[in-house]
Motif scaffolding. Structure first.
Motif, PDB file in Angstrom:
ATOM      1  N   ARG A 324       0.828  -1.217   0.000  1.00 51.10           N
ATOM      2  CA  ARG A 324       0.000   0.000   0.000  1.00 51.10           C
ATOM      3  C   ARG A 324       0.861   1.266   0.000  1.00 51.10           C
ATOM      4  O   ARG A 324       0.675   2.129  -0.869  1.00 51.10           O
ATOM      5  N   PRO A 325       1.830   1.411   0.944  1.00 53.85           N
ATOM      6  CA  PRO A 325       2.660   2.625   0.868  1.00 53.85           C
ATOM      7  C   PRO A 325       3.476   2.725  -0.420  1.00 53.85           C
ATOM      8  O   PRO A 325       3.711   3.830  -0.927  1.00 53.85           O
ATOM      9  N   THR A 326       3.895   1.580  -0.972  1.00 55.09           N
ATOM     10  CA  THR A 326       4.660   1.619  -2.221  1.00 55.09           C
ATOM     11  C   THR A 326       3.781   2.109  -3.367  1.00 55.09           C
ATOM     12  O   THR A 326       4.203   2.942  -4.176  1.00 55.09           O
ATOM     13  N   VAL A 327       2.554   1.594  -3.430  1.00 59.53           N
ATOM     14  CA  VAL A 327       1.639   2.033  -4.491  1.00 59.53           C
ATOM     15  C   VAL A 327       1.340   3.528  -4.338  1.00 59.53           C
ATOM     16  O   VAL A 327       1.340   4.275  -5.328  1.00 59.53           O
ATOM     17  N   LEU A 328       1.120   3.980  -3.114  1.00 63.84           N
ATOM     18  CA  LEU A 328       0.839   5.414  -2.910  1.00 63.84           C
ATOM     19  C   LEU A 328       2.040   6.254  -3.354  1.00 63.84           C
ATOM     20  O   LEU A 328       1.867   7.297  -3.994  1.00 63.84           O
ATOM     21  N   ALA A 329       3.254   5.793  -3.031  1.00 64.24           N
ATOM     22  CA  ALA A 329       4.453   6.541  -3.433  1.00 64.24           C
ATOM     23  C   ALA A 329       4.585   6.550  -4.959  1.00 64.24           C
ATOM     24  O   ALA A 329       4.873   7.588  -5.558  1.00 64.24           O
TER      25      ALA A 329
END
Ligand code: AMP
Ligand code: MG
Length: 418
Positions: A324-329
């Motif tokens: 999730r944080p990787t996709v948001l970044a």
């Protein structure tokens, strides 16, 4: 495609906390650069590429918040009710009314522009008409009551929506209220998804006795789509290093992220790690979370890869904290911290210090009105029913070692994870 350096996921310590993982991702993963223009009706869930400043104030003109009677504040009855002659009538959508005459009231409706000189509105529920057709207004109303001033919501030129906003229905509404027809958003993040394992078959295929249907791939694809990604479903790859390495290399150039599930433990039949080493560069993240286990991070020809564990619950939880944080970044979105809401534990629990743990729980309302979290009765990381039959996760921080019934704990609902 987003290009990352080979060592971007390097990490010094033996165990990584969830916060360290998010910090590394946020600092080292570059967002996709391409920008698209979309109609506002198609903008929900997209990531705003540049901030929007207000081309007009909201509301655009000063107007009445209620159906009633507009007056000048200097005429407001102070000590006793008073009767006013009603002159003029202004409805929503009407062009600006004539100026109010001193000592008079103007009939007005919600959303109608305030007559010049009038600055206060009585609600129709608070007045009565007398025998002469005058309106009797009570004493004690404050100046400016029931009036919405131009710009009180958003002033002209102010920052209305920030770059990186993951657009929600209310954000789209604000853009529409400002008269915008289109928004500039980042293009969707492209993700390739594989499952790995000789025991897996796709639903619809024939299943041998010792095989099971692949479920993680469908869960991960659904979660990625909720995060706004464009997903390539690449099916199941056998437990074979060369087949895996070949598959990874083939998709790297055309995607911003490769996501796999299964085969990242330390067993002899866990081939994702060696395949990533063959096709690119591998870093193992041992995360201090339960359910969890190691997560493989890698770079294949500049494209990041995340290898999640195969157990469905471990896959779900590590998705939330790493993917999730990787996709948001990658999407160019602001990182969205998961906010745990306080609820009362209806269970006891013992855990290791320095590790974050997630407990699958169901919420219900106790007799005294408090929200109580009941733990799913079994713990296995392979139990899909434990995700289906619960409402969310109780987050137990690194510092906690014991939970007793009645204690306040933080709850994160499944809906807020995606
Ligand atoms: P692994 O991480 O490959 O060692 O797999 C751990 C457990 O998760 C095994 O019992 C696998 O059968 C199961 N598993 C792995 N991949 C999947 C998948 N895609 N869907 C459902 N179960 C899986
Ligand atoms: Mg496996």
């Amino acid at each position: 495609m987003a290009q990352l350096s080979d060592d971007c996921f390097a990490f010094g310590g033996p165990m990584m906390s969830v916060d360290e993982a998010v910090a590394i991702i946020a600092a080292r993963v570059a967002p996709v650069r391409e920008v698209e223009t979309v109609e506002i009706a198609q903008a929900d869930g997209r990531i705003l590429a540049s901030g929007v400043s207000a081309p007009l104030p909201l509301p655009p003109f000063t107007n009445s918040a209620v159906d009633g009677y507009a007056v000048r504040s200097r005429d407001l009855p102070r000590k006793h009710e008073a009767a006013f002659v009603v002159r003029g009538r202004v409805v929503a959508g009407a062009s600006a009314a004539e100026a109010i005459e001193p000592g008079h009231a103007v009939r007005i409706f919600t959303g109608a522009p305030m007559p010049e000189g009038a600055d206060t509105v009585f609600m129709q529920e608070d007045v009565r008409l007398d025998d002469e057709g005058k309106v009797v207004l009570p004493e004690g109303l404050r100046t400016g009551a029931n009036v919405r001033a131009a710009g009180e919501d958003i002033s002209v030129g102010s920052a209305a929506l920030p770059a990186g906003q993951r657009l929600r229905p209310q954000d789209v509404a604000l853009a529409a209220a400002l008269g915008l027809t289109h928004l500039e958003v980042r293009r969707r993040v492209r993700v390739a998804v594989f499952s790995t394992g000789d025991e897996l078959v796709s639903p619809g295929a024939s299943r041998a006795a010792a095989q099971l249907y692949d479920s993680n791939r469908f869960m991960l694809i659904a979660m990625l789509r909720r995060l706004g990604c464009e997903v390539s479903d690449l099916g199941i790859i056998r437990d074979d290093r060369d087949a895996l390495a070949h598959g990874l290399k083939k998709v790297a150039g055309a995607h911003d992220l490769i996501l796999t599930t299964g085969g990242v433990s330390t067993g002899e039949e866990d081939h994702v790690k060696s395949a990533v080493e063959k096709a690119g560069k591998l870093v193992l993240w041992r995360m201090a979370i339960k359910p969890g286990r190691p997560v493989a991070m890698g770079i294949i020809a500049g494209t990041p890869l995340i290898g999640l564990p195969g157990n469905p619950v471990a896959s779900f939880v590590t998705f939330v904290h790493v993917v999730r944080p990787t996709v948001l970044a990658l999407a160019g979105a602001a990182q969205q911290r998961l906010i745990a809401m306080p609820v009362r534990a209806a269970f006891s629990y013992t855990k290791k210090i320095s590790r974050r743990e997630y407990v699958r729980v169901t919420l219900h309302r106790a007799d005294d009105g408090a929200l109580e979290a009941t733990k799913f009765p079994r713990e296995g990381a392979g139990l899909l029913s434990s995700l289906v039959e619960t409402d969310g996760l109780v987050e137990l921080g690194e510092e906690i070692t014991q939970v007793e019934p009645g204690q306040s704990v933080g709850f994160i609902g499944y809906a807020s994870l995606m």
